[in-house]
Design an enzyme around this catalytic site. Structure first.
Site, PDB file in Angstrom:
ATOM      1  N   LYS A 123       0.857  -1.409  -0.182  1.00  0.00           N
ATOM      2  CA  LYS A 123       0.055   0.039   0.040  1.00  0.00           C
ATOM      3  C   LYS A 123       0.750   1.314  -0.153  1.00  0.00           C
ATOM      4  O   LYS A 123       0.613   2.328  -0.691  1.00  0.00           O
ATOM      5  CB  LYS A 123      -0.994   0.096   1.014  1.00  0.00           C
ATOM      6  CG  LYS A 123      -1.418   1.223   1.737  1.00  0.00           C
ATOM      7  CD  LYS A 123      -2.553   1.299   2.781  1.00  0.00           C
ATOM      8  CE  LYS A 123      -1.692   1.606   4.025  1.00  0.00           C
ATOM      9  NZ  LYS A 123      -1.577   2.946   4.291  1.00  0.00           N
ATOM     10  N   ASN A 124       1.798   1.344   0.750  1.00  0.00           N
ATOM     11  CA  ASN A 124       2.728   2.528   0.932  1.00  0.00           C
ATOM     12  C   ASN A 124       3.589   2.728  -0.200  1.00  0.00           C
ATOM     13  O   ASN A 124       4.064   3.819  -0.147  1.00  0.00           O
ATOM     14  CB  ASN A 124       3.385   2.390   2.325  1.00  0.00           C
ATOM     15  CG  ASN A 124       2.580   2.579   3.549  1.00  0.00           C
ATOM     16  OD1 ASN A 124       1.425   2.924   3.443  1.00  0.00           O
ATOM     17  ND2 ASN A 124       2.960   2.440   4.854  1.00  0.00           N
ATOM     18  N   CYS A 141      -4.427  13.151  13.021  1.00  0.00           N
ATOM     19  CA  CYS A 141      -5.021  11.649  12.717  1.00  0.00           C
ATOM     20  C   CYS A 141      -5.039  11.005  14.095  1.00  0.00           C
ATOM     21  O   CYS A 141      -4.372  11.234  15.069  1.00  0.00           O
ATOM     22  CB  CYS A 141      -4.389  10.906  11.596  1.00  0.00           C
ATOM     23  SG  CYS A 141      -2.986  10.007  12.076  1.00  0.00           S
ATOM     24  N   ARG A 195       1.098  14.071  13.472  1.00  0.00           N
ATOM     25  CA  ARG A 195       1.595  13.969  12.036  1.00  0.00           C
ATOM     26  C   ARG A 195       1.604  15.260  11.466  1.00  0.00           C
ATOM     27  O   ARG A 195       0.999  15.550  10.553  1.00  0.00           O
ATOM     28  CB  ARG A 195       0.735  12.947  11.373  1.00  0.00           C
ATOM     29  CG  ARG A 195       0.655  11.508  12.209  1.00  0.00           C
ATOM     30  CD  ARG A 195      -0.218  10.449  11.197  1.00  0.00           C
ATOM     31  NE  ARG A 195       0.611   9.921  10.282  1.00  0.00           N
ATOM     32  CZ  ARG A 195       0.278   8.683   9.493  1.00  0.00           C
ATOM     33  NH1 ARG A 195      -0.931   8.350  10.103  1.00  0.00           N
ATOM     34  NH2 ARG A 195       0.918   8.217   8.729  1.00  0.00           N
ATOM     35  N   ILE A 236       3.691  18.001   9.086  1.00  0.00           N
ATOM     36  CA  ILE A 236       4.158  18.411   7.602  1.00  0.00           C
ATOM     37  C   ILE A 236       5.305  19.358   7.521  1.00  0.00           C
ATOM     38  O   ILE A 236       5.573  19.767   6.388  1.00  0.00           O
ATOM     39  CB  ILE A 236       3.266  18.287   6.461  1.00  0.00           C
ATOM     40  CG1 ILE A 236       2.429  19.657   6.605  1.00  0.00           C
ATOM     41  CG2 ILE A 236       2.142  17.014   6.597  1.00  0.00           C
ATOM     42  CD1 ILE A 236       1.694  20.022   5.147  1.00  0.00           C
ATOM     43  N   ASP A 277       4.301  -0.007  12.245  1.00  0.00           N
ATOM     44  CA  ASP A 277       3.237  -0.559  11.785  1.00  0.00           C
ATOM     45  C   ASP A 277       3.035  -2.036  11.788  1.00  0.00           C
ATOM     46  O   ASP A 277       1.914  -2.574  11.701  1.00  0.00           O
ATOM     47  CB  ASP A 277       3.028  -0.418  10.184  1.00  0.00           C
ATOM     48  CG  ASP A 277       2.844   1.029   9.618  1.00  0.00           C
ATOM     49  OD1 ASP A 277       2.511   1.830  10.383  1.00  0.00           O
ATOM     50  OD2 ASP A 277       3.319   1.015   8.453  1.00  0.00           O
ATOM     51  N   VAL A 336       7.933   6.380  17.176  1.00  0.00           N
ATOM     52  CA  VAL A 336       7.792   6.868  15.644  1.00  0.00           C
ATOM     53  C   VAL A 336       6.366   7.826  15.917  1.00  0.00           C
ATOM     54  O   VAL A 336       6.291   8.916  15.373  1.00  0.00           O
ATOM     55  CB  VAL A 336       7.632   5.932  14.692  1.00  0.00           C
ATOM     56  CG1 VAL A 336       7.254   6.540  13.439  1.00  0.00           C
ATOM     57  CG2 VAL A 336       8.754   5.150  14.501  1.00  0.00           C
ATOM     58  N   ARG A 381      -8.791  -0.306   4.394  1.00  0.00           N
ATOM     59  CA  ARG A 381      -8.029   0.579   3.690  1.00  0.00           C
ATOM     60  C   ARG A 381      -6.601   0.004   3.137  1.00  0.00           C
ATOM     61  O   ARG A 381      -6.040   0.729   2.435  1.00  0.00           O
ATOM     62  CB  ARG A 381      -7.616   1.710   4.790  1.00  0.00           C
ATOM     63  CG  ARG A 381      -8.414   2.671   5.093  1.00  0.00           C
ATOM     64  CD  ARG A 381      -8.145   3.821   6.146  1.00  0.00           C
ATOM     65  NE  ARG A 381      -6.826   4.130   5.669  1.00  0.00           N
ATOM     66  CZ  ARG A 381      -5.565   4.343   6.493  1.00  0.00           C
ATOM     67  NH1 ARG A 381      -5.801   4.225   7.667  1.00  0.00           N
ATOM     68  NH2 ARG A 381      -4.488   4.569   6.202  1.00  0.00           N
TER      69      ARG A 381
HETATM   70  C1  UD1 Z   1       4.380   6.489   6.571  1.00  0.00           C
HETATM   71  C2  UD1 Z   1       3.392   5.404   6.235  1.00  0.00           C
HETATM   72  C3  UD1 Z   1       2.907   4.834   7.700  1.00  0.00           C
HETATM   73  C4  UD1 Z   1       4.336   4.486   8.563  1.00  0.00           C
HETATM   74  C5  UD1 Z   1       5.035   5.759   8.739  1.00  0.00           C
HETATM   75  C6  UD1 Z   1       6.485   5.344   9.504  1.00  0.00           C
HETATM   76  C7  UD1 Z   1       2.343   5.771   4.142  1.00  0.00           C
HETATM   77  C8  UD1 Z   1       1.273   6.106   3.542  1.00  0.00           C
HETATM   78  N1  UD1 Z   1       2.421   5.798   5.539  1.00  0.00           N
HETATM   79  O1  UD1 Z   1       3.673   7.611   7.197  1.00  0.00           O
HETATM   80  O2  UD1 Z   1       2.358   3.755   7.526  1.00  0.00           O
HETATM   81  O3  UD1 Z   1       3.603   4.162   9.850  1.00  0.00           O
HETATM   82  O4  UD1 Z   1       5.445   6.102   7.409  1.00  0.00           O
HETATM   83  O5  UD1 Z   1       6.924   4.137   8.910  1.00  0.00           O
HETATM   84  O6  UD1 Z   1       3.635   5.905   3.597  1.00  0.00           O
HETATM   85  N2  UD1 Z   1       6.863  14.331  11.070  1.00  0.00           N
HETATM   86  C9  UD1 Z   1       6.737  15.310  11.612  1.00  0.00           C
HETATM   87  N3  UD1 Z   1       6.756  16.294  10.615  1.00  0.00           N
HETATM   88  C10 UD1 Z   1       6.992  15.985   9.193  1.00  0.00           C
HETATM   89  C11 UD1 Z   1       6.649  14.700   8.817  1.00  0.00           C
HETATM   90  C12 UD1 Z   1       6.787  13.681   9.849  1.00  0.00           C
HETATM   91  O7  UD1 Z   1       7.027  15.691  12.884  1.00  0.00           O
HETATM   92  O8  UD1 Z   1       6.830  16.821   8.188  1.00  0.00           O
HETATM   93  C13 UD1 Z   1       6.486  13.231  12.270  1.00  0.00           C
HETATM   94  C14 UD1 Z   1       5.362  12.455  12.485  1.00  0.00           C
HETATM   95  O9  UD1 Z   1       4.248  13.159  13.149  1.00  0.00           O
HETATM   96  C15 UD1 Z   1       5.493  10.977  12.959  1.00  0.00           C
HETATM   97  C16 UD1 Z   1       7.212  10.750  12.437  1.00  0.00           C
HETATM   98  O10 UD1 Z   1       7.425  12.099  11.773  1.00  0.00           O
HETATM   99  O11 UD1 Z   1       5.624  11.214  14.147  1.00  0.00           O
HETATM  100  C17 UD1 Z   1       6.944   9.727  11.055  1.00  0.00           C
HETATM  101  O12 UD1 Z   1       6.324  10.390  10.317  1.00  0.00           O
HETATM  102  P1  UD1 Z   1       6.553   9.792   8.522  1.00  0.00           P
HETATM  103  O13 UD1 Z   1       7.966   8.935   8.566  1.00  0.00           O
HETATM  104  O14 UD1 Z   1       6.688  10.958   7.764  1.00  0.00           O
HETATM  105  O15 UD1 Z   1       5.438   8.807   8.223  1.00  0.00           O
HETATM  106  P2  UD1 Z   1       4.303   8.901   7.201  1.00  0.00           P
HETATM  107  O16 UD1 Z   1       5.193   9.145   5.834  1.00  0.00           O
HETATM  108  O17 UD1 Z   1       3.282   9.941   7.572  1.00  0.00           O
END
Ligand code: UD1
Length: 429
Positions: A24-25, A118, A123, A125, A309, A331, A401
């Site tokens: 999926k990811n 969420c 989470r 960006i 995950d 994480v 999902r």
């Molecule tokens: C992706 C995966 C998710 C997996 C995660 C970690 C997808 C669709 N989802 O999520 O299944 O659990 O990787 O392996 O691919 N963070 C910040 N600022 C940012 C970005 C992230 O603080 O700009 C934090 C997030 O809140 C979280 C951590 O970093 O606590 C990890 O996030 P990230 O690695 O970005 O995960 P996703 O890409 O959202």
């Protein structure tokens, strides 16, 4: 649409062979990347899950024509003429923001709704935005919509991420392939799905090296030199890990195919530490267990560390082990909501901040439970398979999902499981 639940009768043994679907990811990001190559891209091994349908809606909203034939998908991005992804789609699936990078790459401009919080944490960006700003992107937030512009075009830059964020690495990768000059992403995420995305971008004509390591280098190429491609999605390591936990719980032998065992190195080490026997081939893993489950300590970390995950699934294993395990979630915040549901089935789990102290119990009991997120839902179904009596799992939409035909695959392994319309026991029907 009729809401459904999953009903499982416990004390069943899982045994046999199951093939995992495409990740999926990975598939979600490959679909986003197709925006960079104007014309018809074919993706293979795309899982039949609802997140993929949502990403299809995101691409269609931008003007793409998407057709599916089983696990193959064709995306014609030639007609794409819009660069806006509205809140109604982003709010349903956070991964919608992975179109930000490719839209900036293709149009120099993008409008993407800000994702809200969420269920598994805030989470943010911020790392996506900081990284893209280094490439020359300007951001403004107008009424909850993020407006990205590139008044002076995109240029290469040296970006060091605070944390190896998967989503930020991917967005940076997809924008920088068409930036002028060289981009270096340091402290990049190393997940196999990043390597898959980089392979596809290279097949499209991009120049990416180092994906899968913590330093990725991208030599920008003109947008016009990127072209559509035909790419097969890598196998889903999280789905594979989930089935392996099912085999470990009930004894197996259970074989998962369609997965590179190297992707699951840390999870496999933990299965062995818990008393399981493993055999591996190029694209399969077999688990079996004869002795009682041993406790172990686990902490989630970015790849190649233990994947967040798979945290819920291994918490379930720990809940059935002989002794006490400590599980630490590094994480995501708030990713222990699953524990409360497992406690309703008789588990002994105490949460202290981001640690879970799990004392194994001899038996779980069937109960009505709710999926709190996708992976928790997958683990609750497995809990029902080993528990005494009947378990009803609500919130099946979370499971849909990301797990393709989860019920069918588990039934083929020997589970007594079915889907049916939800009754009103969860108070939400
Ligand atoms: C992706 C995966 C998710 C997996 C995660 C970690 C997808 C669709 N989802 O999520 O299944 O659990 O990787 O392996 O691919 N963070 C910040 N600022 C940012 C970005 C992230 O603080 O700009 C934090 C997030 O809140 C979280 C951590 O970093 O606590 C990890 O996030 P990230 O690695 O970005 O995960 P996703 O890409 O959202």
């Amino acid at each position: 649409m009729v809401r459904e639940m999953i009903v499982v009768h416990g004390n069943h043994h899982l045994e046999g062979e199951v093939r995992v679907s495409g990740a999926k990811n990975s598939a979600l990001k490959l679909m986003a990347a197709s925006l960079l190559g104007q014309g018809c891209t074919t993706l293979r091994n795309v899982p039949l899950i609802s997140d993929i349908s949502l990403m299809t809606s995101v691409l269609e909203r931008l003007g793409a024509r998407v057709t599916r034939d089983g696990h193959s998908m064709t995306i014609d991005t030639a007609p794409v003429n819009a660069f806006e992804t509205p809140y109604e789609l982003v709010s349903k699936m956070r991964a919608s923001i992975s179109v930000l990078g490719p839209l900036i790459g293709r149009f120099g401009e993008a409008l993407v709704a800000m994702p809200g919080g969420c269920q598994i944490g805030a989470r943010k960006i911020d790392m996506h935005l900081l990284g893209l700003e280094s490439l020359g992107v300007h951001f403004a937030v107008e009424h909850g919509i993020l407006h990205a512009t590139t008044p002076e075009g995109l240029h290469g830059a040296h970006v060091t991420l605070d944390f190896p964020s998967v989503g930020a690495t991917e967005n940076l990768l997809m924008a920088s392939v068409v930036a002028e000059g060289t981009t270096v992403i340091e402290n990049a995420a190393r997940e196999p799905e990043i390597e898959d995305l980089a392979s596809m971008l290279n097949e499209m004509g991009a120049k990416v090296s180092g994906a899968g390591s913590s330093i990725i280098e991208i030599q920008g190429v003109p947008l016009e030199s990127l072209h559509p491609c035909d790419h097969a999605t890598v196998g889903d390591r999280i789905e594979a890990g989930t089935f392996l936990v099912g085999g470990a719980l009930t004894g197996g032998p259970l074989t998962v195919t369609g997965i590179n065992p190297a992707f699951l190195h840390m999870a496999l080490m933990k299965l062995q530490a818990m008393g399981c026997s493993l055999e591996c081939g190029d694209d399969w893993i077999r688990v079996s267990r004869e002795e009682p489950l041993c406790p172990t300590d686990i902490q989630t970390l970015p790849h190649p560390g233990f994947p967040t995950d798979l945290q819920a699934q291994f918490m379930l294993l720990a809940a059935c082990a002989e002794g006490t395990s400590i599980i630490t979630e590094n994480v995501f915040e708030n990713r222990f909501m699953f524990a409360a549901e497992l406690v309703r089935m008789g588990a002994d789990i105490q949460i202290e901040d981001h640690h879970a102290i799990v004392r194994g119990v001899p038996e779980l009991q069937g109960a009505p439970v709710s999926s709190t997120d996708l992976r928790a839902g997958g683990a609750l179904v497995l809990a029902g398979i080993v528990a005494e009596g009947e378990t009803k799992i609500y919130g099946v939409e979370h499971i849909d999902r990301g797990y393709e035909d989860y019920v069918g695959k588990l039934r083929s392994l020997g589970a007594d499981i079915r889907r049916c319309p939800a009754d009103d026991s969860d108070g939400r029907a």
